[in-house]
Design a protein around this motif. Structure first.
Motif, short mmCIF file in Angstrom:
data_model
loop_
_atom_site.label_atom_id
_atom_site.label_comp_id
_atom_site.label_asym_id
_atom_site.label_seq_id
_atom_site.Cartn_x
_atom_site.Cartn_y
_atom_site.Cartn_z
N LEU A 1 35.66 46.95 32.54
CA LEU A 1 34.35 46.78 32.12
C LEU A 1 34.21 45.90 31.14
O LEU A 1 33.26 45.22 30.85
CB LEU A 1 33.76 48.08 31.39
CG LEU A 1 32.34 48.36 30.77
CD1 LEU A 1 31.42 47.95 31.72
CD2 LEU A 1 32.18 49.66 30.35
N LEU A 2 35.37 45.73 29.94
CA LEU A 2 35.24 44.75 29.27
C LEU A 2 35.26 43.26 29.87
O LEU A 2 34.28 42.46 29.47
CB LEU A 2 36.39 44.83 28.33
CG LEU A 2 36.51 44.00 27.08
CD1 LEU A 2 35.63 43.96 26.20
CD2 LEU A 2 38.30 44.09 26.19
N ARG A 3 35.93 43.17 30.97
CA ARG A 3 35.82 42.00 31.57
C ARG A 3 34.33 41.53 32.33
O ARG A 3 33.86 40.40 32.32
CB ARG A 3 36.98 41.77 32.47
CG ARG A 3 38.53 41.73 31.99
CD ARG A 3 39.17 41.31 33.01
NE ARG A 3 39.38 41.84 34.31
CZ ARG A 3 40.25 42.99 34.40
NH1 ARG A 3 41.13 42.90 33.57
NH2 ARG A 3 40.45 43.52 35.80
N VAL A 4 33.70 42.67 32.70
CA VAL A 4 32.40 42.43 33.15
C VAL A 4 31.42 41.92 31.85
O VAL A 4 30.53 41.04 32.17
CB VAL A 4 31.75 43.93 33.48
CG1 VAL A 4 30.36 43.79 33.79
CG2 VAL A 4 32.54 44.36 34.80
N ILE A 5 31.77 42.86 30.88
CA ILE A 5 30.73 42.39 29.57
C ILE A 5 31.09 40.61 29.05
O ILE A 5 30.24 39.98 28.65
CB ILE A 5 30.95 43.08 28.48
CG1 ILE A 5 30.46 44.61 28.83
CG2 ILE A 5 30.24 42.64 27.27
CD1 ILE A 5 30.61 45.82 27.85
N ASP A 6 32.41 40.44 29.24
CA ASP A 6 32.82 39.12 28.80
C ASP A 6 32.54 37.89 30.02
O ASP A 6 32.66 36.70 29.54
CB ASP A 6 34.25 39.03 28.54
CG ASP A 6 34.56 39.64 27.21
OD1 ASP A 6 33.64 40.05 26.55
OD2 ASP A 6 35.81 40.27 27.06
N GLY A 7 32.20 38.38 31.17
CA GLY A 7 31.96 37.45 32.16
C GLY A 7 33.06 36.95 32.94
O GLY A 7 33.02 36.03 33.77
N THR A 8 34.43 37.88 32.60
CA THR A 8 35.49 37.15 33.43
C THR A 8 35.82 38.10 34.72
O THR A 8 36.64 37.95 35.32
CB THR A 8 36.62 37.31 32.47
OG1 THR A 8 36.83 38.45 31.95
CG2 THR A 8 36.31 36.25 31.42
N GLU A 9 35.30 39.22 34.77
CA GLU A 9 35.36 40.09 36.15
C GLU A 9 34.96 39.48 37.04
O GLU A 9 33.68 39.16 37.32
CB GLU A 9 34.95 41.45 35.76
CG GLU A 9 35.29 42.52 36.93
CD GLU A 9 36.54 42.78 37.16
OE1 GLU A 9 36.97 43.41 38.38
OE2 GLU A 9 37.34 42.82 36.19
N PRO A 10 35.62 39.15 38.48
CA PRO A 10 35.05 38.64 39.57
C PRO A 10 34.07 39.54 40.46
O PRO A 10 34.64 39.76 41.49
CB PRO A 10 36.51 38.10 40.25
CG PRO A 10 37.40 39.07 39.90
CD PRO A 10 37.14 39.27 38.45
N VAL A 11 33.16 40.11 39.75
CA VAL A 11 32.17 41.07 40.77
C VAL A 11 31.20 40.05 41.31
O VAL A 11 30.58 39.48 40.32
CB VAL A 11 31.98 42.22 39.83
CG1 VAL A 11 30.78 43.14 40.68
CG2 VAL A 11 33.04 42.79 39.43
N ILE A 12 30.74 39.93 42.38
CA ILE A 12 29.84 39.35 43.12
C ILE A 12 28.90 40.33 43.82
O ILE A 12 29.13 41.11 44.53
CB ILE A 12 30.44 38.23 44.01
CG1 ILE A 12 31.17 37.24 43.23
CG2 ILE A 12 29.37 37.42 44.65
CD1 ILE A 12 30.42 36.51 42.23
N ASN A 13 27.53 39.98 43.56
CA ASN A 13 26.68 40.78 44.61
C ASN A 13 26.54 39.95 45.64
O ASN A 13 26.11 38.86 46.07
CB ASN A 13 25.08 40.72 43.83
CG ASN A 13 24.01 41.57 44.64
OD1 ASN A 13 24.28 41.86 45.48
ND2 ASN A 13 23.14 42.00 43.86
N PRO A 14 26.98 40.61 47.02
CA PRO A 14 27.03 39.92 48.20
C PRO A 14 25.47 39.49 48.69
O PRO A 14 25.42 38.48 49.44
CB PRO A 14 27.54 41.07 49.31
CG PRO A 14 27.38 42.20 48.49
CD PRO A 14 27.41 42.10 46.97
N LYS A 15 24.62 40.12 48.19
CA LYS A 15 23.31 39.75 48.53
C LYS A 15 22.73 38.45 47.96
O LYS A 15 21.71 37.72 48.48
CB LYS A 15 22.20 40.97 48.14
CG LYS A 15 22.28 41.98 49.07
CD LYS A 15 21.13 43.33 48.76
CE LYS A 15 21.33 44.43 49.58
NZ LYS A 15 20.46 45.55 49.15
N THR A 16 23.13 38.12 46.82
CA THR A 16 22.83 37.15 46.02
C THR A 16 23.83 36.01 45.78
O THR A 16 23.34 34.74 45.74
CB THR A 16 22.26 37.41 44.73
OG1 THR A 16 23.30 38.01 43.70
CG2 THR A 16 21.08 38.44 44.49
N GLY A 17 24.98 36.28 46.27
CA GLY A 17 26.19 35.37 45.83
C GLY A 17 26.36 35.17 44.58
O GLY A 17 27.35 34.10 44.22
#
Length: 473
Positions: free
Chosen positions: A248-264
């Protein structure tokens, strides 16, 4: 009601709004007079004109909230409908506090305004009972209820945060309304057209938290992607496992590689977290990441317990009775003796406990009037037994009090499935963590102290996400 005999006074600095409202009310047969400033409106009211006022808040010469007390003094029974483009919780509460019959947010639905006008012009003469009922009907439409000083501070904080997109941490005891605050921040903010997605971390098995949050892939995207463009509300953030905290910390920092497949693209999500636990204490125990705490605690909102705002209890109780009746339970009223009894109770389960009590009394009692006798009977039957204050408080007593909150916290009084495992984890994790700290990470010694097999201890450390404390070199 003869519409032609009724005059509506309209005040709005926008000429197009004045025109639309004037034409609509004229078509319905009302007399209409419109102005673009508050001074003229006040003069008309003082001169005895009008049977209803429909006014905007922000006028060129004065804020209408400064004018309404003078109108109420001159014409206490004159109904007032307040409109505002500043669609915040604080504005709605201020309108209710000023005695407005109705609050309408802009842009408005014309049918809603005309329907409110009909109700205002056809209402019966005011009595104390009818005033209380009218206040309950107004309160029912608000996301939060209460006019006490502690709640006014909450409203001011929410009003400051709705226009921003900051990460928010909501702090408060169980049952104080943390999810209601989160929903208000979402629905009044710039992300109101997006989804409001809830993940209650206390109700999810620890091994499933990361899957729930981030998904498995192949079409299972998780709550983070689901909330793209909206708000993700992480309830009971203090129960999040350490591995999930790191991601979660990486998500907030923008470093977690999570991608929305609908938007890319990465999900664009506002995170609101809430907890009834002492996160700083968890940090000291090694159970919560300090860096995550600082990232979440950008804008804290502290909710007061119900015992610290007892003056709000009568409004809350009447509103809950009204809601119960709308949902099909028998309609009830409540007398002053019952309200006085409710105000003297400590409310360990806070607002949710009060709401559950009002529903229970609606369902179980044939009497239409709730009295102090009924309240006393219910509080006595549903309050956990109080232990003697002589001597130290036992662990059993503390556990019993804590478990009572698990039941009081739920809308129907029944916790979600998996309570046994969740409670065991709450006890096992700090017990093992403290033992490992005391032995400086020596698992053999810790297993001996705990009376566990070393392999059993090792598995529990892994399953519970216990952070290891290394011995000194």
């Amino acid at each position: 009601m003869n519409a032609a005999s009724k005059k509506i006074l309209i005040a709005d600095d926008d000429s197009s709004v004045r025109l639309v409202l004037s034409q609509a009310f004229t078509r319905l047969g009302y007399q209409v007079r419109a102005t673009g400033n508050a001074t003229t409106l006040l003069k008309w009211v003082t001169d005895g004109e009008g049977d209803l006022v429909v006014t905007d808040v922000m006028m060129p010469d004065e804020n209408v909230f400064d004018v309404l007390p003078r109108i109420r003094k001159e014409r206490p029974k004159l109904p007032i409908i307040v409109m505002s483009a500043q669609n915040t919780l604080l504005t709605a509460v201020n309108a209710a506090d000023a005695g407005a019959f109705e609050y309408v947010s802009k842009p408005f639905d014309l049918d809603d305004v005309t329907a409110a006008a009909r109700r205002a012009l056809s209402r019966p003469a005011d009595t104390e009972a009818s005033k209380a009922q009218a206040r309950a009907m107004r309160d029912e439409r608000l996301p939060l209820i209460g006019r006490s000083a502690p709640m006014q501070e909450v409203y001011r904080t929410i009003a400051r945060l709705v226009g921003a997109d900051l990460t928010v941490l909501i702090l408060g005891e169980s049952g104080t309304g943390k999810e209601l605050v989160a929903r208000a921040l979402h629905e009044l903010g710039r992300r109101r057209d997006g989804k409001f997605v809830v993940l209650n971390l206390a109700a999810v098995p620890r091994e499933r938290v990361e899957v729930e949050l981030f998904g498995r892939g192949e079409g299972d995207n998780g709550r983070l992607v689901e909330a793209d463009g909206g708000t993700l509300f992480l309830d009971e953030i203090g129960d999040m496992p350490l591995d999930a905290q790191t991601r979660l910390l990486r998500v907030i920092d923008g470093t977690e590689p999570v991608i929305n497949p609908k938007t890319g693209r990465r999900p664009n999500v506002r995170i609101i977290a809430a907890t009834n636990r002492d996160l700083r204490g968890l940090i000291q125990q090694g159970l919560f990441r300090e860096d995550l705490f600082f990232r979440l605690n950008v804008a804290p909102v502290r909710l007061p317990p119900l015992r610290d705002r007892a003056e709000d209890i009568p409004d809350l109780a009447r509103t809950f009775l009204l809601r119960a009746a709308r949902e099909g339970l028998p309609a009830k009223t409540i007398d002053q003796s019952a309200l006085d009894r409710l105000k003297s109770y400590p409310w360990p389960g806070n607002v949710r406990e009060l709401e559950n009590l009002m529903r229970r009394m609606c369902a179980l009692y044939a009497e239409e009037l709730i009295t102090a006798r009924i309240v006393d009977r219910e509080l006595q039957d549903h309050t956990p037994a109080v232990r003697s204050e002589e001597g130290p408080v036992t662990l059993s007593t503390l556990v019993e009090r804590h478990l009572a909150s698990h039941f009081a916290d739920q809308p129907d009084g029944v916790p979600p499935p998996g309570l046994y495992d969740r409670v065991l984890q709450e006890i096992e994790r700090p017990l093992i963590q403290l033992t490992l700290s005391a032995t400086r990470g020596n698992q053999v010694r810790a297993a001996e102290i705990l009376g566990l097999n070393r392999n059993t201890l090792r598995k529990k450390i892994q399953d519970l996400g216990v952070e290891m404390t290394r011995g000194r070199r």
